[in-house]
Write a protein that holds these residues in place. Structure first.
Motif, PDB file in Angstrom:
ATOM      1  N   GLU A   1       0.819  -1.373   0.008  1.00 39.67           N
ATOM      2  CA  GLU A   1      -0.023  -0.058   0.218  1.00 39.67           C
ATOM      3  C   GLU A   1       0.847   1.189  -0.128  1.00 39.67           C
ATOM      4  OE1 GLU A   1      -0.833   1.063   4.532  1.00 39.67           O
ATOM      5  OE2 GLU A   1      -2.111  -0.567   3.708  1.00 39.67           O
ATOM      6  N   LEU A   2       0.152   2.430  -0.186  1.00 37.61           N
ATOM      7  CA  LEU A   2       1.079   3.470  -0.210  1.00 37.61           C
ATOM      8  C   LEU A   2       1.222   4.032   1.061  1.00 37.61           C
ATOM      9  CD1 LEU A   2       2.112   5.690  -2.314  1.00 37.61           C
ATOM     10  CD2 LEU A   2      -0.043   6.949  -2.110  1.00 37.61           C
ATOM     11  N   LEU A   3       2.393   4.308   1.493  1.00 38.89           N
ATOM     12  CA  LEU A   3       2.719   4.924   2.950  1.00 38.89           C
ATOM     13  C   LEU A   3       2.811   6.493   2.911  1.00 38.89           C
ATOM     14  CD1 LEU A   3       3.306   3.504   5.762  1.00 38.89           C
ATOM     15  CD2 LEU A   3       5.779   3.905   4.836  1.00 38.89           C
ATOM     16  N   GLN A   4       2.004   6.851   3.898  1.00 42.50           N
ATOM     17  CA  GLN A   4       1.920   8.407   3.950  1.00 42.50           C
ATOM     18  C   GLN A   4       3.064   9.096   4.697  1.00 42.50           C
ATOM     19  OE1 GLN A   4      -0.538  10.102   2.304  1.00 42.50           O
ATOM     20  NE2 GLN A   4      -1.033   7.995   1.629  1.00 42.50           N
ATOM     21  N   PRO A   5       3.533  10.100   4.381  1.00 42.29           N
ATOM     22  CA  PRO A   5       4.680  10.740   4.801  1.00 42.29           C
ATOM     23  C   PRO A   5       4.288  11.214   6.236  1.00 42.29           C
ATOM     24  CG  PRO A   5       4.320  11.816   2.712  1.00 42.29           C
ATOM     25  CD  PRO A   5       3.004  10.855   3.070  1.00 42.29           C
TER      26      PRO A   5
END
Length: 554
Positions: free
Chosen positions: A455-459
């Motif tokens: 999944e896309l990891l948030q900053p």
């Protein structure tokens, strides 16, 4: 600039409170042994600490590097992804441990024998030394403290260098790298000059109000576009003979520069099958510094640092008889910190994992990137590999225990063929990168999903570091410091770099498409940031850190 080399003050001066042996040591490689043998090896490492090797000076004549390192026992590679997964799971990274007392000393202390008086004197001397060290560490941050990074707030800008890159039009930077001992910074720029900056002494003593703009202490000029550059991994400024840099430029051999005096030490001359001199597109020293790996089109050449010249070992990455392999120009390389494995990125959008012993292919990761792979890095535990590509918005985290599986991706803005670096902190928790908008993003990799679902990891944090492309970023080896570099080739009228966007092309046009505007803001700068806990006097300040001055191009 007159001549090929200009030198200022003596470069790479060691910082206050730095330990020579600790600063110069790279991550150690642990032989891949069964559990019982691995336990014996760890006990041996605890009982007997290896001495810090002093590296004699490199030169064309009479050069000799003495590196007495144990060979890593390893079965022949080439069994594919399953073999690699077993290596990653079985191997354990050796961590520096405390030296234990010998059995004889322990018996004397327990029985109160003849060595008791000497032990008491040694104990008293150790207490005096501890008091002295505690007094020094209270005033200056040293490696022993190993200050932690604090990304609960935006980093604070301390100093930088801007005037150095304003004398020549469009002299944008192309990356920055801390020295292995943390005493200085190396930069590359469009004028084909490598510059070395010493870390200001005021940073060690927290006298930040006295900081002024940094000036390079060394300049090393290459003859053409610099493709890649790297530090010698065992570099320590307390040993001038270990201070050197490797660089590769177009139509030139690989040069070894003295990072203490600025002169040229030696050259490695790679030739192709037509006996023509060819330039390396990527460089990387082996962890022990005994070998220099150079990337070419479908090939890696390995030079031995004690033998400058043309003799090398050639390791093809694509052989028709053995299968497709990894095609394209090898654009970047990195070594695993705890396995006898190295990774190669290619402009064919792939990354491959190879055995250090014979260069055999262990695994070829699928081409998930939209453009050529321009930078990659291993996690400190050697279980993950991070890759990033040109004109590609993602940094991918690959699980090397299951080669080919992506654990998570990190989103950034990359609208240029220029190489945009990223870096991991020494613990491997934080990954930092810039983008073409000047934004620096920080991710906490510990927040990744434990089940491994991609999944896309948030900053975790984002801050505006520059007004232009932030192409380089590097984390200090043991202090909470960051260094960033900025700039890119600018065009007032719209342009595109599609001519250099073929999958196998190695050219980096460094071009960004711009909207038609009457003026373009240019920001070519090197900037040092404090990313640790703020001092009491500055904790209440919540203002955004000032940005480096920008140049307005009419």
């Amino acid at each position: 600039m007159s001549g090929s080399v200009e030198s200022g003050e003596t470069g790479c001066v060691a910082g206050v409170g730095q330990d020579a042996e600790m600063d110069g040591e790279p991550p150690q490689s642990t032989p891949l042994l069964p559990s019982d043998d691995g336990q014996k090896l760890r006990e041996t490492l605890e009982e007997e600490a290896p001495p810090a090797a002093k590296q004699p000076r490199l030169s064309e004549e009479g050069l000799s590097l003495t590196l007495d390192l144990p060979e890593t026992p390893r079965e022949k590679a080439g069994e594919g992804q399953e073999n690699l997964a077993e290596l990653i799971q079985d191997g354990e990274a050796s961590q520096p441990g405390e030296l234990k007392e010998s059995e004889e000393t322990a018996e004397c202390l327990s029985s109160g024998g003849p060595c008791e008086g000497q032990a008491m004197r040694d104990s008293e001397e150790e207490k005096v030394e501890e008091v002295q060290e505690s007094d020094e560490s209270a005033q200056t941050p040293s490696e022993g403290q190993n200050l932690d990074l604090d990304f609960s707030q935006n980093p604070q800008m301390l100093t930088g260098s801007w005037a150095e890159y304003s004398t020549i039009p469009e002299n944008y930077l192309k990356g920055c790298k801390w020295a292995p001992d943390g005493s200085c910074v190396l930069t590359n720029s469009a004028d084909n000059v490598l510059r070395v900056y010493n870390l200001p002494a005021e940073i060690y003593s927290y006298q930040w109000d006295a900081l002024t703009e940094m000036n390079p202490v060394l300049k090393m000029a290459e003859g053409d576009t610099v493709y890649d550059y790297c530090w010698y991994p065992k570099m320590t400024s307390l040993d001038p003979d270990s201070c050197f840099i490797a660089s590769s430029s177009r139509d030139n051999p690989v040069h070894i520069w003295d990072a203490f005096y600025g002169d040229l030490r030696a050259s490695f001359r790679p030739y192709n099958h037509l006996d023509e001199l060819t330039a390396a597109h990527s460089l990387c020293f082996s962890p022990d510094g005994s070998q220099l790996y150079c990337g070419f089109d479908k090939c890696v050449r390995v030079f031995y640092t004690d033998r400058p010249g043309r003799d090398c070992e050639e390791r093809p990455t694509a052989v028709k008889k053995l299968g497709p392999g990894q095609t394209g120009i090898i654009s970047c390389m990195a070594f695993s910190p705890c396995q006898s494995v190295y990774a190669c990125g290619s402009y064919s959008r792939t990354a491959g994992l190879y055995s250090c012993q014979d260069g055999s292919l262990l695994a070829l990761l699928p081409p998930r990137h939209h453009g050529g792979v321009t930078h990659l890095a291993f996690s400190p535990d050697g279980q993950h590999l991070y890759t990033g590509g040109r004109k590609d918005p993602e940094i991918l985290c690959w699980d090397l225990r299951d080669p080919g599986k992506v654990l998570f991706s990190l989103k950034r803005t990359v609208a240029t063929n220029q190489r945009i670096y990223f870096d991991l902190d020494p613990s491997g928790r934080y990954l930092l990168t810039g983008d073409t908008e000047g934004l620096v993003s920080v991710w906490d990799t510990l927040t990744a999903p434990p089940d491994g679902n991609e999944e896309l990891l948030q900053p975790h944090l984002q801050f505006q570091a520059h007004r232009d492309c932030t192409n380089g970023i590097s984390v200090h080896p043991f202090m909470p410091l960051l260094v960033t570099s900025s700039g890119q080739r600018q065009f007032v009228s719209p342009g595109d770099s599609s001519d250099g966007d073929s999958s196998d092309s190695g050219s980096e046009a460094d071009v960004v498409m711009l909207s038609p505007t009457p003026a373009v803001r240019q920001d070519n700068a090197l900037t040092v940031w404090w990313a640790g806990p703020l001092l009491p006097a500055t904790e209440g300040c919540e203002e955004e850190p000032p940005l480096p001055p920008a140049v307005l191009i009419e």
